[in-house]
Design an enzyme around this catalytic site. Structure first.
Site, short mmCIF file in Angstrom:
data_model
loop_
_atom_site.label_atom_id
_atom_site.label_comp_id
_atom_site.label_asym_id
_atom_site.label_seq_id
_atom_site.Cartn_x
_atom_site.Cartn_y
_atom_site.Cartn_z
N CYS A 211 0.87 -1.18 0.00
CA CYS A 211 0.00 0.00 0.00
C CYS A 211 0.90 1.23 0.00
O CYS A 211 0.90 2.02 0.94
CB CYS A 211 -0.92 0.00 1.22
SG CYS A 211 -1.91 -1.50 1.40
N LYS A 217 7.27 5.54 2.71
CA LYS A 217 7.89 4.38 3.34
C LYS A 217 8.70 3.57 2.32
O LYS A 217 9.72 2.97 2.67
CB LYS A 217 6.83 3.51 4.01
CG LYS A 217 6.16 4.18 5.21
CD LYS A 217 5.14 3.28 5.87
CE LYS A 217 4.55 3.93 7.13
NZ LYS A 217 3.75 5.13 6.82
N ASP A 235 -0.05 0.10 -5.41
CA ASP A 235 -1.19 0.81 -4.85
C ASP A 235 -2.34 0.74 -5.85
O ASP A 235 -2.13 0.48 -7.05
CB ASP A 235 -0.85 2.26 -4.54
CG ASP A 235 -1.72 2.84 -3.42
OD1 ASP A 235 -1.32 2.73 -2.26
OD2 ASP A 235 -2.81 3.35 -3.73
N CYS A 335 -1.83 3.81 11.03
CA CYS A 335 -1.59 5.08 11.74
C CYS A 335 -2.85 5.49 12.50
O CYS A 335 -3.20 6.66 12.55
CB CYS A 335 -1.13 6.18 10.78
SG CYS A 335 -2.22 6.51 9.41
#
Length: 393
Positions: A211, A217, A235, A335
């Site tokens: 993702c 990242k 993605d 998150c």
């Protein structure tokens, strides 16, 4: 602009932010930027003052306010100087009337506070989610080390708990510096850097960032792998994934990309089935851990949205599981600090994927939480994260 005119400008922007929150429209940042774009005559000091008032009002209101005026009136109760600016002057707000609506305070809507409490976050933890975030950088070790980068920056920077992290004051415009254009660093929260570190990506490995989004990242993984092995970023959002290529070029990172179609991920990744040494799943979530940057996001959430995110996470984790070779690693990151889209999802995955086990983590900051690891603004000074590392047996 007069001080009173600044207040009215903030009220006008807040009206747009509130309408967008109710209708799942544009972010507060985008709305404010567009408001100022249409009013180029507004000077930099006025812009700064207006923005500070807008975000102070957003942070002060737990529930969605009925209006921008009601949101600012929530601040007036503790600020006599601000109250005096409701003077009815030209371009300023009308005088305060007895009994007019005032937004309710609090860190968040009541149902969200209950979800947070059930997830082990007390009032202090909840309140810290609405503080102002510093600016963290990650030194791009493909080009420079942390100490050399710090010596080149135009302002003083402190090392963070992440091995390549540096922290700058709130509001630093680091992306305007030549060091950014040269690819010497990326803007990345320390918590995000530490979550990437949990994957322990090694040079020469085959790694998938499932993702990837715009690749923040991914670039950290490329640096950890020293541009060796194979790194695939995927993605379902074409626009976000396309932003990775120029970022990777600036960073000097070698990354493959692959656009996925929802529901067809496994077929599109058929050549990677059972081949990856490590897979990173930065799962879709509500982003409750990033409210310091987007405080109005808490006005957009509903219980139904949380449930949808949990379903999406289960799907993505199932796709990721098929990519991991025996003995390989899978890191699940969210998150959000709500267990329904974090620890609960991990437990559900382990219950249906007996070929995986959790591996204990011991990171530089944070603490264990229900089989994984938790970072929070209050406890660790980072954005909020839950992540876990699993190994395929």
């Amino acid at each position: 602009m007069t001080p009173a005119a600044r207040v009215q400008a903030a009220i006008d922007i807040l009206d747009e932010v509130i309408a967008a929150a109710r209708g799942q429209g544009a972010s507060a940042d985008r709305l404010a930027a567009e408001w100022f774009r249409q009013r180029r005559y507004v000077g930099s000091k006025d812009r700064r003052a207006i923005r500070e008032l807008v975000w102070a009002a957003i942070r002060a209101c737990g529930d969605v306010p009925v209006s921008g005026r009601a949101a600012v009136l929530a601040l007036v109760q503790d600020d006599a100087a601000l109250a005096a600016l409701f003077d009815g002057s030209t371009y300023g707000p009308a005088p305060i009337r007895a009994g007019e609506p005032v937004a309710t305070g609090g860190a968040m809507p009541g149902w969200l506070a209950a979800e947070m409490a059930a997830s082990g976050l007390d009032a202090a933890e909840q309140g810290a989610l609405l503080g102002r975030a510093p600016l963290d950088l990650r030194a791009n070790t493909l080009k420079i080390d942390r100490e050399s980068l710090a010596a080149r920056l135009p302002v003083a920077a402190d090392a963070t708990a992440a091995p390549h992290g540096l922290r700058l004051p709130v509001g630093t415009q680091a992306e305007t510096w030549p060091e950014f254009a040269q690819g010497l660093f990326e803007v990345q929260d320390t918590g995000s850097q530490i979550a990437c570190q949990a994957l322990d990506a090694q040079p020469g490995e085959s790694v998938v960032d499932l993702c990837a989004g715009a690749g923040g990242k991914t670039l950290a993984l490329a640096a950890a792998m020293q541009n060796t092995g194979r790194l695939l970023a995927c993605d379902i959002d074409r626009a976000r994934l396309q932003r990775l290529a120029p970022r990777a070029e600036r960073a000097g990172a070698l990354v493959e990309t692959r656009l996925l179609n929802p529901g067809q991920e496994t077929a599109i990744l058929a050549d990677w089935q059972g081949q990856a040494d490590a897979v990173l799943v930065d799962a879709p979530c509500s982003g409750t851990g990033t409210w310091r940057r987007n405080p109005e996001a808490r006005w957009r959430l509903t219980p139904a949205a949380i449930a949808r995110y949990a379903q999406m996470q289960a799907h993505v984790l199932a796709v990721a599981a098929g990519l991991v070779r025996p003995g390989g690693r899978l890191v699940f990151i969210t998150c959000s600090l709500i267990d329904a889209e974090g620890a609960d999802g991990l437990a559900a995955f382990l219950a249906t994927h007996r070929g995986f086990r959790c591996e204990p983590l011991d990171m530089a900051v944070g603490r264990p939480h229900r089989g994984g690891w938790r970072l929070s603004p209050y406890h660790d000074g980072t954005d909020g994260f839950f992540f876990a590392r699993l190994v395929r047996l």
